[in-house]
Design a protein around this motif. Structure first.
Motif, PDB file in Angstrom:
ATOM      1  N   ALA A  54      57.453 -10.880  -1.161  1.00  0.00           N
ATOM      2  CA  ALA A  54      58.548 -11.750  -1.597  1.00  0.00           C
ATOM      3  C   ALA A  54      58.761 -11.625  -3.104  1.00  0.00           C
ATOM      4  N   ALA A  55      57.675 -11.491  -3.855  1.00  0.00           N
ATOM      5  CA  ALA A  55      57.789 -11.317  -5.304  1.00  0.00           C
ATOM      6  C   ALA A  55      58.474  -9.993  -5.626  1.00  0.00           C
ATOM      7  N   GLU A  56      58.146  -8.948  -4.894  1.00  0.00           N
ATOM      8  CA  GLU A  56      58.777  -7.642  -5.113  1.00  0.00           C
ATOM      9  C   GLU A  56      60.260  -7.685  -4.751  1.00  0.00           C
ATOM     10  N   THR A  57      60.594  -8.421  -3.706  1.00  0.00           N
ATOM     11  CA  THR A  57      62.001  -8.578  -3.333  1.00  0.00           C
ATOM     12  C   THR A  57      62.762  -9.302  -4.438  1.00  0.00           C
ATOM     13  N   LEU A  58      62.138 -10.315  -5.001  1.00  0.00           N
ATOM     14  CA  LEU A  58      62.761 -11.052  -6.103  1.00  0.00           C
ATOM     15  C   LEU A  58      62.943 -10.145  -7.314  1.00  0.00           C
ATOM     16  N   ARG A  59      61.963  -9.305  -7.579  1.00  0.00           N
ATOM     17  CA  ARG A  59      62.091  -8.347  -8.696  1.00  0.00           C
ATOM     18  C   ARG A  59      63.206  -7.344  -8.430  1.00  0.00           C
ATOM     19  N   ALA A  60      63.341  -6.924  -7.190  1.00  0.00           N
ATOM     20  CA  ALA A  60      64.388  -5.954  -6.840  1.00  0.00           C
ATOM     21  C   ALA A  60      65.777  -6.567  -6.991  1.00  0.00           C
ATOM     22  N   ASP A  61      65.885  -7.865  -6.794  1.00  0.00           N
ATOM     23  CA  ASP A  61      67.169  -8.560  -6.900  1.00  0.00           C
ATOM     24  C   ASP A  61      67.458  -9.057  -8.309  1.00  0.00           C
ATOM     25  N   LYS A  62      66.626  -8.710  -9.273  1.00  0.00           N
ATOM     26  CA  LYS A  62      66.721  -9.239 -10.635  1.00  0.00           C
ATOM     27  C   LYS A  62      68.105  -9.031 -11.249  1.00  0.00           C
ATOM     28  N   THR A  63      68.627  -7.828 -11.170  1.00  0.00           N
ATOM     29  CA  THR A  63      69.918  -7.535 -11.789  1.00  0.00           C
ATOM     30  C   THR A  63      71.024  -8.380 -11.162  1.00  0.00           C
ATOM     31  N   GLN A  64      71.051  -8.457  -9.846  1.00  0.00           N
ATOM     32  CA  GLN A  64      72.100  -9.227  -9.173  1.00  0.00           C
ATOM     33  C   GLN A  64      71.964 -10.719  -9.464  1.00  0.00           C
ATOM     34  N   LEU A  65      70.756 -11.219  -9.498  1.00  0.00           N
ATOM     35  CA  LEU A  65      70.545 -12.628  -9.834  1.00  0.00           C
ATOM     36  C   LEU A  65      71.043 -12.931 -11.246  1.00  0.00           C
ATOM     37  N   LEU A  67      73.334 -11.191 -12.934  1.00  0.00           N
ATOM     38  CA  LEU A  67      74.799 -11.076 -12.948  1.00  0.00           C
ATOM     39  C   LEU A  67      75.449 -12.342 -12.383  1.00  0.00           C
ATOM     40  N   ASP A  68      74.859 -12.886 -11.326  1.00  0.00           N
ATOM     41  CA  ASP A  68      75.367 -14.131 -10.758  1.00  0.00           C
ATOM     42  C   ASP A  68      75.238 -15.276 -11.759  1.00  0.00           C
ATOM     43  N   PHE A  69      74.118 -15.293 -12.495  1.00  0.00           N
ATOM     44  CA  PHE A  69      73.926 -16.308 -13.527  1.00  0.00           C
ATOM     45  C   PHE A  69      75.006 -16.197 -14.603  1.00  0.00           C
ATOM     46  N   ILE A  70      75.282 -14.975 -15.062  1.00  0.00           N
ATOM     47  CA  ILE A  70      76.304 -14.767 -16.096  1.00  0.00           C
ATOM     48  C   ILE A  70      77.659 -15.253 -15.591  1.00  0.00           C
ATOM     49  N   GLU A  71      77.947 -15.005 -14.337  1.00  0.00           N
ATOM     50  CA  GLU A  71      79.214 -15.451 -13.739  1.00  0.00           C
ATOM     51  C   GLU A  71      79.324 -16.977 -13.770  1.00  0.00           C
ATOM     52  N   ARG A  72      78.266 -17.668 -13.333  1.00  0.00           N
ATOM     53  CA  ARG A  72      78.266 -19.140 -13.364  1.00  0.00           C
ATOM     54  C   ARG A  72      78.369 -19.657 -14.797  1.00  0.00           C
ATOM     55  N   PHE A  73      77.638 -19.026 -15.687  1.00  0.00           N
ATOM     56  CA  PHE A  73      77.624 -19.407 -17.094  1.00  0.00           C
ATOM     57  C   PHE A  73      79.020 -19.279 -17.695  1.00  0.00           C
ATOM     58  N   GLU A  74      79.677 -18.166 -17.416  1.00  0.00           N
ATOM     59  CA  GLU A  74      81.018 -17.939 -17.956  1.00  0.00           C
ATOM     60  C   GLU A  74      81.997 -19.005 -17.453  1.00  0.00           C
ATOM     61  N   LYS A  75      81.918 -19.339 -16.173  1.00  0.00           N
ATOM     62  CA  LYS A  75      82.808 -20.357 -15.620  1.00  0.00           C
ATOM     63  C   LYS A  75      82.568 -21.716 -16.277  1.00  0.00           C
ATOM     64  N   VAL A 112      73.581  -5.982 -17.134  1.00  0.00           N
ATOM     65  CA  VAL A 112      73.710  -7.419 -17.375  1.00  0.00           C
ATOM     66  C   VAL A 112      74.151  -7.669 -18.809  1.00  0.00           C
ATOM     67  N   ARG A 113      73.590  -6.921 -19.751  1.00  0.00           N
ATOM     68  CA  ARG A 113      74.009  -7.082 -21.151  1.00  0.00           C
ATOM     69  C   ARG A 113      75.476  -6.702 -21.329  1.00  0.00           C
ATOM     70  N   THR A 114      75.915  -5.682 -20.611  1.00  0.00           N
ATOM     71  CA  THR A 114      77.326  -5.280 -20.659  1.00  0.00           C
ATOM     72  C   THR A 114      78.213  -6.384 -20.092  1.00  0.00           C
ATOM     73  N   ARG A 115      77.793  -6.974 -18.988  1.00  0.00           N
ATOM     74  CA  ARG A 115      78.566  -8.070 -18.377  1.00  0.00           C
ATOM     75  C   ARG A 115      78.607  -9.287 -19.296  1.00  0.00           C
ATOM     76  N   LEU A 116      77.517  -9.541 -20.011  1.00  0.00           N
ATOM     77  CA  LEU A 116      77.485 -10.650 -20.963  1.00  0.00           C
ATOM     78  C   LEU A 116      78.475 -10.411 -22.100  1.00  0.00           C
ATOM     79  N   ALA A 117      78.547  -9.169 -22.565  1.00  0.00           N
ATOM     80  CA  ALA A 117      79.517  -8.831 -23.614  1.00  0.00           C
ATOM     81  C   ALA A 117      80.949  -9.014 -23.102  1.00  0.00           C
ATOM     82  N   GLN A 118      81.196  -8.643 -21.850  1.00  0.00           N
ATOM     83  CA  GLN A 118      82.525  -8.847 -21.272  1.00  0.00           C
ATOM     84  C   GLN A 118      82.843 -10.332 -21.147  1.00  0.00           C
ATOM     85  N   ALA A 119      81.845 -11.125 -20.763  1.00  0.00           N
ATOM     86  CA  ALA A 119      82.049 -12.574 -20.654  1.00  0.00           C
ATOM     87  C   ALA A 119      82.396 -13.155 -22.020  1.00  0.00           C
ATOM     88  N   LYS A 120      81.706 -12.701 -23.054  1.00  0.00           N
ATOM     89  CA  LYS A 120      81.983 -13.184 -24.412  1.00  0.00           C
ATOM     90  C   LYS A 120      83.418 -12.846 -24.796  1.00  0.00           C
TER      91      LYS A 120
END
Length: 126
Positions: A54-65, A67-75, A112-120
């Motif tokens: 389960a920890a490895e699955t969470l690590r594998a989903d890190k980028t998507q998690l 990106l989803d955070f950045i989306e919520r943050f931007e909204k 994720v850093r690129t998406r954060l720059a786009q959000a800014k």
């Protein structure tokens, strides 16, 4: 349709009501420290409980998690700054908010850093 029906307030959907009742966790927060620290704590807890897969699955989903955070943050930041007419004030709020996430740059992949720059850019409006 009568003239007065135009001004009636529409009913909220059940989905919006359910979202408001959902407890805030690291998975659905818009607070950067809660998200990043909660993610690391979740991995540590899973590993200490012997749930390595389960920890490895969470690590594998890190980028998507993230990106989803950045989306919520931007909204959320967009909704906070929507009523502010002064460009300098709005820009300062956005930059301060983005800075709270930039502390975790070392934990973010380039996507994720690129998406954060786009959000800014979207939030400032340049």
């Amino acid at each position: 349709m009568s003239f007065f029906n135009i001004f009636k307030k529409k009913k909220t959907t059940e989905k919006n009501i359910d979202a408001a009742n959902e407890p805030i966790t690291w998975k659905n927060t818009t607070n950067a420290s809660d998200f990043f620290e909660g993610y690391n704590i979740a991995i540590t807890d899973l590993e200490s409980n012997g749930e390595v897969a389960a920890a490895e699955t969470l690590r594998a989903d890190k980028t998507q998690l993230q990106l989803d955070f950045i989306e919520r943050f931007e909204k959320e930041i967009h909704s906070k700054t929507a009523g502010i007419q002064d460009i300098d004030t709005r820009t300062k709020i956005v930059i301060d908010a983005i800075s709270s996430i930039r502390k975790y740059n070392s934990e973010m992949p380039i996507a994720v850093r690129t998406r954060l720059a786009q959000a800014k850019k979207n939030l400032i409006g340049e």
